[in-house]
Write a protein that holds these residues in place. Sequence first.
Motif, short mmCIF file in Angstrom:
data_model
loop_
_atom_site.label_atom_id
_atom_site.label_comp_id
_atom_site.label_asym_id
_atom_site.label_seq_id
_atom_site.Cartn_x
_atom_site.Cartn_y
_atom_site.Cartn_z
N ALA A 1 -25.24 59.78 14.18
CA ALA A 1 -26.48 60.49 14.48
C ALA A 1 -27.24 59.84 15.63
CB ALA A 1 -27.35 60.54 13.22
N ALA A 2 -27.21 58.52 15.70
CA ALA A 2 -27.88 57.83 16.81
C ALA A 2 -27.21 58.17 18.14
CB ALA A 2 -27.86 56.32 16.57
N PHE A 3 -25.88 58.29 18.16
CA PHE A 3 -25.19 58.71 19.38
C PHE A 3 -25.63 60.11 19.79
CE2 PHE A 3 -21.60 55.60 18.35
CZ PHE A 3 -21.97 54.72 19.35
N ILE A 4 -25.79 61.02 18.82
CA ILE A 4 -26.25 62.37 19.15
C ILE A 4 -27.65 62.32 19.75
CG2 ILE A 4 -26.82 64.63 18.20
CD1 ILE A 4 -24.68 64.20 16.09
N LEU B 1 -19.33 68.88 20.78
CA LEU B 1 -20.13 69.93 20.12
C LEU B 1 -19.48 70.38 18.83
CD1 LEU B 1 -21.19 72.16 23.17
CD2 LEU B 1 -22.57 70.46 21.96
N GLN B 2 -18.15 70.48 18.80
CA GLN B 2 -17.46 70.91 17.59
C GLN B 2 -17.61 69.86 16.49
OE1 GLN B 2 -15.23 73.89 16.69
NE2 GLN B 2 -16.15 72.85 14.94
N ILE B 3 -17.43 68.58 16.81
CA ILE B 3 -17.53 67.55 15.78
C ILE B 3 -18.97 67.40 15.31
CG2 ILE B 3 -17.11 65.11 15.29
CD1 ILE B 3 -14.87 65.16 17.31
N LYS B 4 -19.93 67.59 16.21
CA LYS B 4 -21.33 67.58 15.78
C LYS B 4 -21.60 68.72 14.80
CE LYS B 4 -24.69 69.13 18.37
NZ LYS B 4 -25.75 69.33 19.40
N ARG B 5 -20.98 69.85 15.04
CA ARG B 5 -21.09 70.98 14.12
C ARG B 5 -20.42 70.64 12.78
NH1 ARG B 5 -21.78 76.51 15.09
NH2 ARG B 5 -21.83 76.02 17.32
N GLU C 1 -32.88 58.12 7.88
CA GLU C 1 -33.62 58.48 9.09
C GLU C 1 -34.15 57.24 9.80
OE1 GLU C 1 -36.59 61.05 7.61
OE2 GLU C 1 -35.22 62.72 7.18
N ARG C 2 -34.67 56.31 9.03
CA ARG C 2 -35.17 55.07 9.64
C ARG C 2 -34.04 54.27 10.28
NH1 ARG C 2 -38.28 54.99 4.77
NH2 ARG C 2 -36.80 53.51 3.86
N ARG C 3 -32.88 54.25 9.63
CA ARG C 3 -31.74 53.52 10.18
C ARG C 3 -31.26 54.17 11.48
NH1 ARG C 3 -29.73 49.12 11.81
NH2 ARG C 3 -27.43 49.04 11.82
N ILE C 4 -31.25 55.49 11.53
CA ILE C 4 -30.87 56.19 12.76
C ILE C 4 -31.80 55.81 13.90
CG2 ILE C 4 -30.71 58.47 13.84
CD1 ILE C 4 -29.89 59.56 11.08
N ALA C 5 -33.11 55.80 13.63
CA ALA C 5 -34.08 55.45 14.67
C ALA C 5 -33.90 54.01 15.12
CB ALA C 5 -35.50 55.69 14.14
N GLU C 6 -33.61 53.10 14.19
CA GLU C 6 -33.41 51.70 14.56
C GLU C 6 -32.23 51.53 15.52
OE1 GLU C 6 -32.92 49.59 10.95
OE2 GLU C 6 -35.01 49.88 10.27
N ILE C 7 -31.11 52.19 15.21
CA ILE C 7 -29.95 52.09 16.09
C ILE C 7 -30.25 52.69 17.44
CG2 ILE C 7 -27.54 52.79 16.38
CD1 ILE C 7 -27.23 52.75 13.36
N HIS C 8 -30.93 53.83 17.45
CA HIS C 8 -31.24 54.49 18.72
C HIS C 8 -32.16 53.63 19.58
CE1 HIS C 8 -33.60 57.69 21.06
NE2 HIS C 8 -32.40 57.61 21.62
N ALA D 1 -22.62 58.22 25.65
CA ALA D 1 -22.96 58.40 24.24
C ALA D 1 -22.00 59.38 23.57
CB ALA D 1 -24.41 58.89 24.11
N GLU D 2 -21.65 60.44 24.26
CA GLU D 2 -20.70 61.41 23.69
C GLU D 2 -19.32 60.78 23.53
OE1 GLU D 2 -22.97 65.16 25.87
OE2 GLU D 2 -20.96 64.56 26.50
N LEU D 3 -18.92 59.97 24.49
CA LEU D 3 -17.61 59.32 24.40
C LEU D 3 -17.58 58.34 23.23
CD1 LEU D 3 -14.81 58.92 25.66
CD2 LEU D 3 -15.82 57.16 27.13
N ASN D 4 -18.64 57.58 23.04
CA ASN D 4 -18.70 56.65 21.90
C ASN D 4 -18.75 57.41 20.58
OD1 ASN D 4 -18.69 54.37 23.56
ND2 ASN D 4 -20.92 54.39 23.79
N PHE D 5 -19.41 58.55 20.58
CA PHE D 5 -19.44 59.39 19.39
C PHE D 5 -18.02 59.85 19.02
CE2 PHE D 5 -19.50 63.61 17.49
CZ PHE D 5 -20.41 63.48 16.47
N LEU D 6 -17.25 60.28 20.01
CA LEU D 6 -15.88 60.73 19.76
C LEU D 6 -15.01 59.59 19.25
CD1 LEU D 6 -15.30 63.04 22.87
CD2 LEU D 6 -15.80 63.74 20.53
N ARG D 7 -15.17 58.42 19.84
CA ARG D 7 -14.37 57.28 19.40
C ARG D 7 -14.67 56.91 17.95
NH1 ARG D 7 -15.19 53.76 24.97
NH2 ARG D 7 -13.40 54.63 26.11
N LYS D 8 -15.94 56.99 17.58
CA LYS D 8 -16.31 56.68 16.21
C LYS D 8 -15.82 57.75 15.24
CE LYS D 8 -18.42 54.21 13.11
NZ LYS D 8 -17.95 52.85 12.77
#
Length: 569
Positions: free
Chosen positions: A137-140, A115-119, A172-179, A191-198
Motif C-alpha cells: 500500500a505504501a508503494f501505491i 494496475l491489474q495487481i493493485k486491482r 493505516e498508521r503503518r502504511i503512513a509510516e513506511i510512506h 515505486a511501481e517496479l518495487n511494488f511488482l517485485r514485492k
Amino acid sequence: MLSRLMSGSDRSLDREFNCTVRLLDDSEYTCAVQRDAKGQWLFDQVCQHLNLLEKDYFGIRYVDPDKQRHWLEFSKAIARQMRSQPPYTMCLRVKFYPPDPATLKEEITRYLVFLQIKRDLYHGRLLCKSSDAATLAAFILQAEIGDYDPGKHPEGYSSKFQFFPKHSERLERRIAEIHKSELTGQSPETAELNFLRKAQTLETYGVDPHPCKDVSGNAAFLAFTPFGFVVLQGNRRIHFLKWNEVTKLKFEGKTFHIYATHQEDQKIILTYFAPTPEACKHLWKCGVENQAFYQFEKSSQVRTVSSSNLFFKGSRFRYSGKVAKEVMEQSAKIRREPPEIHRAGLVPSRSCPSITHGPRQSSVPRTRRRAVHISIMEGLESLRDSGHSTPVRSVSNGNSFLRSHGNGAEGGTAEFSEDSYSPSDSMLPTPVSNDPTDQAQVRHTNGPRNIQEEGGTELCTQAQARPQGVKSKGKRSHLEKTRPTQKGPEEGVNEFICSLARLFLVTLALLFALLLLLIVLTESELDLAFLRDIRRTPEFQQFHYEYFCPLRRWLACKLRWMGGHLINK
C-alpha cells in the motif's frame, strides 16, 4: 431514391455495432465493429490505442446474460460469441501474469500489470501478511501521490484511501509510516517496479480463483498461476501442482478433474464441482490455456485437447496464441522510444477505487471499529462482486475463518493478519501415499481412485458419485485411505461399444453428406459460384466422365434389370 438511400444506410448500420472496452485505469475505449470482425481485430485496436506492444499477457473479458464470465476468443467472430444484443461492454485484463513482472521490457506494460495487481489487492485476490500489505500500500501511495508533504498530507491521510477490502487503523498508521520514512525520493516508475517485485514473491500472485466445491461439499477455490495449479481452501493452500506435473485437465458437466503425476511417478486425480456446466467449461479452458502458455517452449508444440477420452464426446479446444518463452524473446527485440504514459491516479474508478477517492466508508463508527483477521476465504469470496472471476456465492463450511475481536461488531473493519494467512504455513505439497504397495493407486483429497493401465479408462468412486450439496458423514481426514470402488468390466465394455456405435453413425452421416454433395455437383443445374468453379476444374471433369458416368450407367442397367425381373414375376 430517398427510400433506397435510407434502406442502404439501415443495412450498413446492421452490419456494425458499437463495442466499449473498459481499460485497467477504468477509462473506456469505444469503437464501431463490423458484424464479421474477429476478436483479434478488437484486441489490436485496443492495444494500438494504448501503444502496447507486449500484448500477449493481456486479454478481453466479457460477461454473458447468465453472469458467467468468458475470455474473448481472438480467432472467432465477436458477434458469434455474444449471447446478448449490442452494444457490448467488455474489460481489458491481464490474462497471463508474467512470471517476473519486473523484467518486462517496456514501462507501459509494467504500468498496466501494476494496475491489474493493485486491482487484485483491492478485491482480495492477492492475500498477504499485514507487514507485506503495508509495504504494498505504501508503494501505491508513493506511485500516485509522490513524496510525503506535511502541508498536503495531514495526520491520518492514509485512512482516506482504500487499498484492501477491509483494514484497520493500525495498518493505516503503518502504511503512513513506511510512506513517510522509507520511500521518499522514489519516482512513480520506481515505486511501481518495487511494488511488482514485492507482489511477485507472494503466494497468491497471479491467482484468478474459480469457486468450486469438493466431493464433500466444502467450498474451495481453484486457480492457475504462472508456476502451476493451486487449490485454496480455508486459510491455506492445500494443493500445488507444477505445470509439468499436470498430465490432463478434463470436465464432464459440472465435474472438473485434474490428472497429475507427483513424486516418484505417483498418479493423483483431483475432482471438484463447479456451480454450473458453463463455469466448469470456462475453468477447463482457462486451465488448458494457462498450461500451454507457461509449459511449452514453442506455440507449434501446442495440440488440440479434448475434455473426454471417448470418441466424439465432450469439447475440443486449442490455445492459439504465443507461449511465454516466445513472448519474452519477441519483447527482447523491441527497439523504440518508450511511449508516454498517462497515469490515471486522479481518475475515479468503478470497481477499484483509486487512492484519491475520498474517505473510506465504514458501517460502524471509528471508535467502535475493531481489527478483524481476514482469511483467504473471505478475501476470495469478494470476487463475486469483482470483474475477474466466475461469479458464485461461496458457502462457508466448518469453522469460521473470520475471527472478530473486542465487542464482536459485525461491521468491523478487516486486517490482513499474519495469524490468518502465512505463506510459510501453506507450502505443504500435495498429499500422496508413501506406501510402495499403493503405487498403482491414485491419491485424491476427496477419496482415492484407480486408473486402468491398459485401457486408461477412469474409474469413479462412491465419493465422486455423491451429490454436490451432500457432505460426507463424520470428520474423516482427507488423507484417510478408503477402499477404491471400481466399475465392473461390463460397464467398460458397454462404454466402448457405445463409442464404436457413435463413430459408425458419424461415419455414415459423413458419407451420406458426401453423396448428397456429389449428386448436387453432377446432376443438379444449380448455377452457384462455388459449384461452377468446382465443375470447371480438370480433376472434377475427369472424375465425372471416367468414373461417375460409367457408374451411373451401370446402376441404371441394374435397376432396369431388377425392375423387369419383378414385372415378369
